[in-house]
Scaffold this active site. Structure first.
Site, PDB file in Angstrom:
ATOM      1  N   GLY A 142       0.824  -1.188   0.000  1.00 58.69           N
ATOM      2  CA  GLY A 142       0.000   0.000   0.000  1.00 58.69           C
ATOM      3  C   GLY A 142       0.865   1.247   0.000  1.00 58.69           C
ATOM      4  CD  GLU A 184     -12.705   7.609   3.095  1.00 59.20           C
ATOM      5  OE1 GLU A 184     -12.816   7.759   1.854  1.00 59.20           O
ATOM      6  OE2 GLU A 184     -11.615   7.592   3.683  1.00 59.20           O
ATOM      7  CE  LYS A 213     -10.009   3.941  14.581  1.00 61.89           C
ATOM      8  NZ  LYS A 213     -10.134   5.397  14.321  1.00 61.89           N
ATOM      9  N   GLY A 225       1.091   5.032   3.664  1.00 61.84           N
ATOM     10  CA  GLY A 225       2.343   4.529   3.089  1.00 61.84           C
ATOM     11  C   GLY A 225       3.276   5.661   2.707  1.00 61.84           C
ATOM     12  CB  ILE A 262      -2.974   8.848  20.000  1.00 65.26           C
ATOM     13  CG1 ILE A 262      -3.739   9.984  19.322  1.00 65.26           C
ATOM     14  CG2 ILE A 262      -2.876   9.115  21.489  1.00 65.26           C
ATOM     15  CD1 ILE A 262      -5.192  10.046  19.727  1.00 65.26           C
TER      16      ILE A 262
END
EC number: 1.1.1.3
Length: 403
Positions: A8, A181, A196, A13, A127
């Protein structure tokens, strides 16, 4: 010399490559060996273009010690990461979907192969959250996790609160600025934050938490009026990811919640993320920062790469046993309720019998806004469902106070 192969070459990347170049004076034993992309023409003129390939077999034929996966999505990332681990290569990933869905299997495979799988960037972007949780807080029993884990929704909610705009307008601005998005469902419906939270909770409570068992509610049904009532009570509205360890069970939810003005999470605005851990020894510890972006997320990936090179390979092994997850919190909680009804006096009278501290926040022609404290979410939910069944109310929505 450590050789790194990159899967990627998009935002993250590119950020990683920039950090590798910017830190050559600090570390000169890191070399890029191959970069796998879907479309070669899209990346013409980029740094290290001579290492680009769109052929997965060619990619895996190149010598490498560490494979970095920043492709995103589940497939083919899962198949490629699995192949890299089977080939006894260390892997660093920023893919929360991958870790939330297949973390246990991939960590077991890494252990069998004698290599390391690291995924710091999968939760908080730039973070540092997982490393302190795994290493620095190891002497603590973590009692709870509370956080804002999605920058897109936090930006939208900040705008709705500060500028009194509706959800659709705030979403369009977030999309125009690149914070959301074109299809924002994963963010605004709460799935991103739930994945998450599942990763954090699994590590903190040393048992696997499936994100699919978390009580998830998005922000897409919030209205301007919710924020007006919240302000009157001295609260902000945030999408709060929260888990609490209670005995041998965990309560976990991701949903819009009331957050007291002046509290740590109330001050985290726009695209910034924040997490508060509560440990039995250390008390509350908070982490805030940018949860996404080229350099912030690239920084977390780069940190994992350096840890592997320098022999710091601690990771979590808590994905083996799944623990029971409760969808509703049973401790004392405050709740703001909006009720559609044509029997306002009757509804207030009936609710006051069970909830004596009932407070009238606002009133419209066919709506009541009430605030109350109750011993457990189930109690108020059952009372409202009963009134609905009896025909006293048409519908209701509730916003809980973050515990």
């Amino acid at each position: 010399m450590a050789k790194i192969a990159l899967m990627g070459y998009g935002v993250v990347g590119s950020g990683l490559i920039e950090l590798i170049d910017n830190n050559k004076s600090k570390i000169d034993n890191l070399e890029v060996s191959s970069i796998l992309v879907r479309c070669l023409s899209k990346h013409e003129g980029k740094k290290y273009s001579e290492y680009l390939t769109d052929n997965v077999e060619e990619f895996f034929s190149q010598e490498s010690d560490i494979v970095v996966e920043v492709m995103g999505s589940l497939h083919p990332a899962y198949e490629y990461v699995k192949r890299a681990l089977q080939a006894k290569k260390h892997v660093v990933t920023a893919n929360k979907d991958l870790i939330a869905e297949y973390g246990g299997e991939l960590l077991s495979l890494a252990k069998e192969s004698g290599v390391t799988l690291k995924f710091e960037a999968s939760v908080g972007g730039g973070i540092p959250i997982l490393k302190p949780l795994i290493e620095s807080l190891e002497g603590n029993s973590i009692k709870s996790i509370r956080g804002i884990l999605n920058g897109t929704t936090n930006y939208i909610l900040t705008k709705m609160y500060n500028e009194n705009v509706d959800y659709e307008e705030a979403l369009k601005e977030a999309q125009a600025l690149g914070f959301a998005e074109a299809n924002p469902d994963s963010d605004v419906l709460g799935y991103d934050a739930a994945r998450k939270l599942a990763i954090l909770s699994t590590i903190a409570y040393k048992n696997r938490i499936s994100w699919k068992n978390i009580n998830i509610e998005g922000i897409n049904n919030l209205e301007r009026q919710d924020f007006i009532y919240a302000k009157e009570l001295g609260y902000r509205i945030k999408l709060i990811a929260e888990s609490i360890m209670e005995g041998d069970q965990v309560y976990a939810s991701v949903r819009p919640a009331l957050v007291k003005e002046g509290s740590i999470l109330s001050t985290i605005n726009n695209e910034v993320n924040g997490v508060v851990f509560h440990g039995d020894a250390v008390g509350e510890v908070s982490f805030t920062g940018k949860g996404a972006g080229m350099l912030p997320t690239g920084s977390a990936v780069f940190g994992d790469v350096l840890d592997i090179i320098r022999g710091r390979k601690e990771t979590s092994e808590n994905y083996l046993n799944e623990i029971l997850v409760n969808r509703y919190i049973d401790s004392e909680v405050g709740v703001l309720i909006r009720i559609k009804t044509e029997e306002k006096k009757n509804v207030i009278k009936k609710l006051r019998l069970e909830f004596p501290d009932l407070q009238l926040v606002g009133e419209k022609r066919d709506e009541l806004a009430l605030y109350m404290n109750t011993l457990g979410e189930t109690k108020i939910h059952d009372a409202l469902e009963r009134l609905k069944l009896e025909g006293n109310i048409i519908s209701f929505k509730k916003l809980l106070r973050a515990v």
